[in-house]
Scaffold this motif. Sequence first.
Motif, short mmCIF file in Angstrom:
data_model
loop_
_atom_site.label_atom_id
_atom_site.label_comp_id
_atom_site.label_asym_id
_atom_site.label_seq_id
_atom_site.Cartn_x
_atom_site.Cartn_y
_atom_site.Cartn_z
N TYR A 79 0.83 -1.20 0.00
CA TYR A 79 0.00 0.00 0.00
C TYR A 79 0.87 1.26 0.00
O TYR A 79 0.59 2.21 -0.73
CB TYR A 79 -0.93 0.00 1.22
N SER A 82 2.14 1.82 -3.41
CA SER A 82 1.12 2.38 -4.31
C SER A 82 0.95 3.87 -4.08
O SER A 82 0.74 4.64 -5.03
CB SER A 82 -0.21 1.64 -4.13
N THR A 113 -6.14 1.80 5.15
CA THR A 113 -5.89 2.59 3.95
C THR A 113 -6.56 3.94 4.11
O THR A 113 -7.41 4.13 4.98
CB THR A 113 -6.45 1.90 2.68
N LYS A 296 -7.08 -0.48 -4.48
CA LYS A 296 -5.99 -0.12 -3.56
C LYS A 296 -6.41 -0.27 -2.10
O LYS A 296 -5.56 -0.36 -1.22
CB LYS A 296 -5.55 1.33 -3.82
N ASP A 297 -7.72 -0.27 -1.84
CA ASP A 297 -8.22 -0.40 -0.47
C ASP A 297 -8.42 -1.85 -0.04
O ASP A 297 -8.84 -2.12 1.08
CB ASP A 297 -9.54 0.36 -0.31
N GLN A 305 -6.48 -8.17 -5.05
CA GLN A 305 -6.28 -6.94 -5.83
C GLN A 305 -6.04 -7.27 -7.30
O GLN A 305 -6.62 -6.64 -8.19
CB GLN A 305 -5.08 -6.16 -5.29
N ARG A 309 -8.39 -6.20 -10.48
CA ARG A 309 -7.80 -5.40 -11.56
C ARG A 309 -7.97 -6.13 -12.90
O ARG A 309 -8.27 -5.50 -13.92
CB ARG A 309 -6.32 -5.17 -11.24
#
Length: 332
Positions: A79, A82, A113, A296-297, A305, A309
């Motif tokens: 994280y 990112s 996050t 991203k969370d 993730q 995506r």
Amino acid sequence: MIESVVNIDRMEDAVALFGSFDENIKLLQNEYDVSIVSRGSDIKISGEPENVALASRAIDGLLTMIGKGETLNEQNVRYVMSLVREGGEEKLTSLWGDCITITSKGKPVKPKTLGQKNYTEAIRDNTIVLGIGPAGTGKTYLAVAMAVKAFRAHEVNRIILTRPAVEAGEKLGFLPGDLQNKVDPYLRPLYDALFDMLGAENFQKYQERGNIEVAPLAYMRGRTLDDSFIILDEAQNTTPEQMKMFLTRLGFNSKAVITGDITQIDLPDARRSGLVEAAKVLKNVEDIRILRFSEKDVVRHKLVQDIIRAYDKYYEEGKRKNSHGQDKSFNK
């Protein structure tokens, strides 16, 4: 090739930064294609200038986390990386350290996050919050944590958890038992979150007293819910009529949190989702916030993730093909 040096004041911080078997540093090396070595209290980073700069910023962010008492793991290292890619690592100072509540096993529940932090702050400051996003972003778990916090602080007298009884591809109608036995499979994720926060014994005690209620959405019709913290989970599977019915149950001194993932709509016959419609209808209503999570969370396994995506990319490509008339069968 250049070399940059990051000085670390405490050896404990260096140990925490590297992690078991240098797992955290290996993530940074793979991400930025740099070499990172420890020399006493110094961390030396070598590689291409741009990559060294990015790695140095990531290490500064991770040291900020460590200074806030956070334990590094693969999820929060990724994280931070990112955030560095987006130039937002300075926001980390506002994230770490906030504890919502303590679980029955003594574990602090915290936002992990910036999206989660914004979500919990929105719940604190607004009467109704819609949390929309993919699986694994903590929408339901954090909402339950905020409900338990309000209940423990005597801000509300009841916690009410509900979700529509819509089957996700499986047929549960022939399950044995009475009505409660049949709907329990739909409500299991809500039970699990409450068990984690309160412990099984406390949950049962509060449920018998009427302080906690877990029920299908259909049970909400005709009620007015005062002094309550109400959570509607899996709201993407409500119809517009059900959503309006739920929203109008809200009574005095109550909060409502509505969570859902609009990419996982299981309504039959392509019916409209009440969550999708509500997000459009309520977007300018005062004291209602709509929070949207991204991949991203996601705080589950990294593969979650990657899966989200990949699906997003697949559907975007399908939309482009359909818009050009090349593949009309994509959504069939």
